[in-house]
Design an enzyme around this catalytic site. Structure first.
Site, PDB file in Angstrom:
ATOM      1  N   SER A  31      -9.550  -1.768   6.972  1.00 32.44           N
ATOM      2  CA  SER A  31      -8.937  -1.526   5.660  1.00 32.44           C
ATOM      3  C   SER A  31      -8.038  -2.639   5.140  1.00 32.44           C
ATOM      4  CB  SER A  31      -8.145  -0.219   5.688  1.00 32.44           C
ATOM      5  OG  SER A  31      -9.028   0.875   5.700  1.00 32.44           O
ATOM      6  N   SER A  74      -9.418   0.479   2.781  1.00 31.39           N
ATOM      7  CA  SER A  74      -8.677   1.368   1.923  1.00 31.39           C
ATOM      8  C   SER A  74      -7.462   0.720   1.246  1.00 31.39           C
ATOM      9  CB  SER A  74      -8.185   2.577   2.728  1.00 31.39           C
ATOM     10  OG  SER A  74      -7.312   2.159   3.773  1.00 31.39           O
ATOM     11  N   LYS A 103       0.843  -1.196   0.000  1.00 29.97           N
ATOM     12  CA  LYS A 103       0.000   0.000   0.000  1.00 29.97           C
ATOM     13  C   LYS A 103       0.880   1.248   0.000  1.00 29.97           C
ATOM     14  CE  LYS A 103      -4.015   1.631   2.680  1.00 29.97           C
ATOM     15  NZ  LYS A 103      -4.875   1.290   3.849  1.00 29.97           N
TER      16      LYS A 103
END
Lengths: 69, 470
Positions: free
Chosen positions: B180, B156, B81
């Site tokens: 997330s 996310s 990420k």
């Protein structure tokens, strides 16, 4: 405690330098009031002794108990 | 041959390189070829550093040829990420605001994966500032679910979910503040863990909410998660939330029998508001646990609505504190759907914020006493439904998005507020071919138990082996 659109609008401008429409300030006021009310009610349920019981302390105690692998 | 290589799990590819069935270079070539083919379809990557990755793979092969000791993730391609900092490299955090800012430090978790021999090949798409659960991103393009590209990935950590599910990488780090890691893992049919607060260092990771931020591996299998956890977990003096607790080898005990293990079945809350396909998948999974000798125990869940509200309050206040400057100076550089929900956090009274923090201890105690003292793990859905479409979940249409996504936090945010570990595991498919998943929640530091239960379940099922036809 309910927040008013006027209060939010003034705080946004005076504290943060953010211009907010009256409509938007009203939406924010409603959301803040809802969030704050949950914490207020929760705070009323606890007494001074609860302050000593932090989440970190509970997590560490469960290690001492051997409860977790 | 190329797709055969990328179909290997993280542990399989590690073993293949170690035993010289494959070279790190061959694995990297296959990985980069697959990414080149799939990136236009799913938009998982923000940055791809193919040349550097090939160079690192060749260097890994040279070390192996010299007979050097090989670390646990030697030669494995990974991408993470885009909020884990690497000194000298831009970490966009999925935003326009950070799109030109080079990091000055390297995340502890990346340093530990480097030391374990993993090769980072780029950075992955994510919700702007990790502030949305869908995977929409106006700045870098929406991330798409490889099982059906009309559907969301979840967020996310959207790029991590997509990249692992699409076999573009075998492992990825995501961050989880309110779901997330687990939401995209669940919607993409992969395995992802949110560790106990303090188990994995957040140093060098973009903060979203100091109180609840965690970092966790997203992979295809529980064993893969275990291998990554062994590499990254442990005390870090640079993260004040970090714990000194000893780090086990998370693969030890992963094959332990489940005979007599108590698996909690929620009598309330977590069995409500769920889609029929999800409910059916959860029931079938429980039958598998029973066949493995586990005891299913019904448990009453304390009302999670207070934990939900307090978790939301803390998140709102902390995110607003982090973003105050930009909210004032660069409001138009945020997506509206990201900026607008942040604004109320600016006005939370300090007293209420402190009360919300203070209640974490008592509410965690209550949850441990009423639920996790009675069972070894709690078994609940990861989310209420399979992945909705990008259109239905589009945060640019707030009312529609809330209607579609509004129930997801109920299954994940309360667990985050309490700081407990939880792992998402795929357990089937909906009628329209999208993954459904369950979540196992354990006591603090019970990651080995979660991984044991997840692994034994995966030994009996093949949901985690199925690949999207893309």
């Amino acid at each position: 405690m309910a927040f008013s659109a006027t209060t939010i609008r003034e705080m946004a401008r005076d504290i943060y330098g953010i211009e907010m429409s009256e409509k938007r300030a009203g939406e924010v006021a409603s959301q803040v009031s809802d969030l704050a009310e949950a914490a207020r009610r929760a705070g009323q349920q606890s007494d001074f002794n609860d302050e000593l019981l932090s989440a970190r302390q509970v997590i560490l105690e469960s290690l001492d108990d051997g409860g977790a692998s | 041959m190329s797709d055969e290589i990328t179909s290997l799990t993280l542990c399989d590819v590690t073993d293949a390189i170690r035993t010289r069935k494959l070279s790190a270079t061959e694995v990297m070539e296959a990985t980069l070829a697959r990414i080149e083919r799939l990136q236009p379809l799913v938009n998982a990557f923000i940055l791809l550093e193919g040349d550097g990755a090939m160079e690192a793979a060749r260097a890994a092969d040279e070390r192996q040829a010299k007979g050097e000791d090989l670390p646990s993730l030697h030669g494995v391609p990974m991408a993470h990420k885009d909020l884990l900092y690497r000194a000298g490299r831009v970490s966009t955090c999925g935003s326009k605001i950070r799109s030109q800012v080079k990091a000055e430090v390297t995340a502890t978790a990346l340093e530990r994966l480097d030391a374990a021999g993993a090769i980072e090949i780029g950075t992955l798409n994510m919700a702007e500032f990790a502030a949305s659960g869908t995977g929409h991103n106006e700045h870098y393009g929406d991330c798409r679910n490889p099982w059906n590209t009309d559907h969301i990935v979840g967020g996310s950590s959207s790029g991590s979910g997509t990249a692992v599910a699409a076999r573009m990488v075998a492992g990825s780090l995501g961050s989880d503040t309110g779901g997330s890691v687990r939401i995209p893992a669940g919607l993409c049919g992969i395995t992802g863990i949110k560790p106990t607060d303090g188990r994995v260092s957040r140093y060098g990771v973009m903060p979203r909410s100091w109180a609840s931020d965690t970092l966790g591996p997203m992979t295809r299998t529980a064993r893969d998660v275990a291998r990554m956890m062994s590499a990254i977990a442990g005390y870090d003096p640079r993260d004040p939330q970090s714990h000194h607790a000893p780090v086990p080898d998370y693969e030890d005990g992963i094959e332990s029998s489940l005979k007599g293990l108590r698996i909690g079945v929620a009598k309330n809350y977590y069995n409500e508001d769920i889609d029929d396909d999800v409910a059916a998948g959860i029931e079938v999974a429980r039958a598998v646990f029973a066949d493995l000798g586990a005891e299913l125990v019904e448990v009453e869940i304390p009302d999670p609505s207070l934990a939900m509200s307090l978790g939301q309050l803390i998140l709102a206040a902390e995110a607003a504190a982090l973003h105050e400057k930009w909210l004032a100076e660069r409001p138009d550089d945020y997506q509206i759907a990201i900026r607008v929900p942040m604004e109320p956090g600016l006005f939370i009274p300090a007293t209420r914020y402190i009360e919300a923090l203070r209640m974490r201890g008592p509410l965690l105690s209550e949850f441990l006493d009423k639920v996790l003292s009675r069972v070894d793990v709690l078994h609940i859905p990861t989310g209420p439904m399979p992945a909705p479409t990008l259109v239905d979940a589009d945060p640019a249409s707030p009312e529609k998005a809330v209607q579609t996504m509004g129930l997801f936090p109920k299954f994940t945010r309360t667990i985050s507020y309490l700081g407990l570990p939880a792992i998402s595991v795929p357990c089937g498919f909906s009628g329209n071919g999208l993954p459904i998943s369950f979540q196992l929640v354990g006591q603090p530091f019970a990651e080995p138990t979660l991984l044991n239960v997840a692994h034994m379940y995966q030994r009996e099922t093949d949901w985690h082996e199925r690949a999207p036809d893309i």
